[in-house]
Design an enzyme around this catalytic site. Structure first.
Site, short mmCIF file in Angstrom:
data_model
loop_
_atom_site.label_atom_id
_atom_site.label_comp_id
_atom_site.label_asym_id
_atom_site.label_seq_id
_atom_site.Cartn_x
_atom_site.Cartn_y
_atom_site.Cartn_z
N ASP A 153 0.84 -1.20 0.00
CA ASP A 153 0.00 0.00 0.00
C ASP A 153 0.87 1.24 0.00
OD1 ASP A 153 -2.56 -1.10 0.02
OD2 ASP A 153 -2.49 -1.44 2.18
N ASP A 163 -10.68 -4.90 8.09
CA ASP A 163 -9.61 -5.79 8.57
C ASP A 163 -9.40 -5.61 10.07
OD1 ASP A 163 -9.24 -6.58 5.93
OD2 ASP A 163 -7.73 -5.06 5.56
#
Ligand SMILES: Nc1ncnc2c1ncn2[C@@H]1O[C@H](COP(=O)(O)OP(=O)(O)OP(=O)(O)O)[C@@H](O)[C@H]1O
Ligand SMILES: [Mg+2]
Length: 320
Positions: free
Chosen positions: A22, A264
């Site tokens: 990311d 998450d």
């Protein structure tokens, strides 16, 4: 509340077949045909299962993270995981680990998320993921299979994971969407964590009323798709359905900075508390606390332990 993981905590293994490096940054304004000068970038090792492992670890627990990695991005990814000291097994792949790109527009506060397709996995590569899972089975614990499937991986991959987990004496948890989710539900799993959008796509309904949400989540349980359905509803909270009935929790009041990683964090909080032996209702409060704590942090940053424990205590006090 038991904040650290006792020696008796059940083992957790996370499986990530499509991890992503990311990259997050910010710019004043996103405009076409302009050079967009950005701030320094931040790199995080993302992807569903690995994020769950990182959340569990920062909340004081432990997991084994099984993930694929390849190419220069895969190398950078591995180093980030090693720096966080997350116990892991890496399945090497020929292709290059993908990158995702998040840009915060400072002028408007809007966030742009570019999610790339992953590298194609060969038959041997995805089968190696299943072999590693079978060899590292968290007996009496949890296998958490989370995230999208990259090209080359069959739609029934999570169904295969569920079967292996059952045969190996572990409970399977799936956070996925589309055909991968449908096939896992057809096989039958311990828990699924769809968002409203994901469950809506599965049942072909918008799920914009409380009643439709409860009906859809309960139907999955009744059909034997999952023992527990944790339906997350963004800023509206979450619904937990099981054969004991339905529980709904609103989110605690938090300052919203970035919703990346909320799901998450929700799942990490949930599974750690379950593994520590907390009752399901208490684990569900830990999940909502962790999900909401994640939105308080910028860009791709995950929840902070102190925020989770404070929000968890608030939700527990409200439940008394
Ligand atoms: N704006 C918000 N304010 C407070 N809490 C939030 C907010 N958005 C998300 N959360 C928390 O995070 C949890 C998960 O969020 P959400 O339902 O958006 O799932 P998600 O998996 O991140 O979504 P998707 O996979 O569709 O991107 C919620 O149940 C809630 O606890
Ligand atoms: Mg999600």
């Amino acid at each position: 509340m038991q904040a650290s993981q006792p020696a008796s905590a059940k083992p957790i293994l996370t499986l990530t077949v499509n991890p992503a490096l990311d990259v997050s940054t910010s710019t004043e304004r996103v405009k076409s045909l302009h050079k967009l000068r950005c701030s320094t970038s931040r790199l995080d090792p993302g992807g569903g299962g690995v994020n769950v492992s990182r959340v569990v670890q920062r909340l004081g627990g432990q997991t084994l993270a099984v993930y694929t990695a390849g190419g220069p991005t895969g190398e950078a990814y591995r180093r980030l995981i090693e720096a966080e000291r997350i116990p892991s097994v890496v399945i090497p792949i020929q292709g290059s680990t993908r990158q995702n790109f998040t840009v915060d527009e400072t002028m408007t506060g809007q966030q742009f998320r570019f999610v790339l397709e992953g590298p194609e996995l060969s038959d041997a590569e995805w089968r190696a993921c299943l072999s590693v899972l079978a060899a590292s089975m968290p007996v009496d614990g949890y296998v958490i299979a989370s995230g999208s499937l990259p090209p080359g991986v069959p739609e029934d991959f999570y169904a295969r994971v569920a079967r292996l987990a059952r045969e190996g004496g572990a409970r399977c948890v799936v956070d996925a969407s589309g055909a991968a989710l449908a096939q896992a539900l057809a096989e039958g799993v311990f828990l699924v964590k769809p968002s409203r959008r994901e469950l809506g796509a599965y049942v072909h309904r918008t799920l914009d009323t409380e009643q439709s949400q409860v009906e859809a989540a309960s139907a999955l349980v009744a059909e034997g798709g999952a023992e527990y359905v944790a339906l997350t509803l963004g800023e509206t909270g979450a619904v937990l359905a099981s054969k004991s009935g339905v529980v709904r929790l609103p989110v605690p009041s938090v300052q919203v900075v970035s919703a990346v990683g909320a799901g998450d964090s929700f799942l990490g909080g949930f599974m750690l508390r379950l593994a520590q032996g907390h009752p399901v209702e208490a684990a569900f409060r830990g999940a909502v606390a962790a999900g909401s704590a994640a939105v308080m942090t910028p860009a791709t940053e995950l929840c902070h332990r102190s925020d989770v424990e404070r929000l968890e205590a608030e939700l527990s006090a409200a439940a008394l």
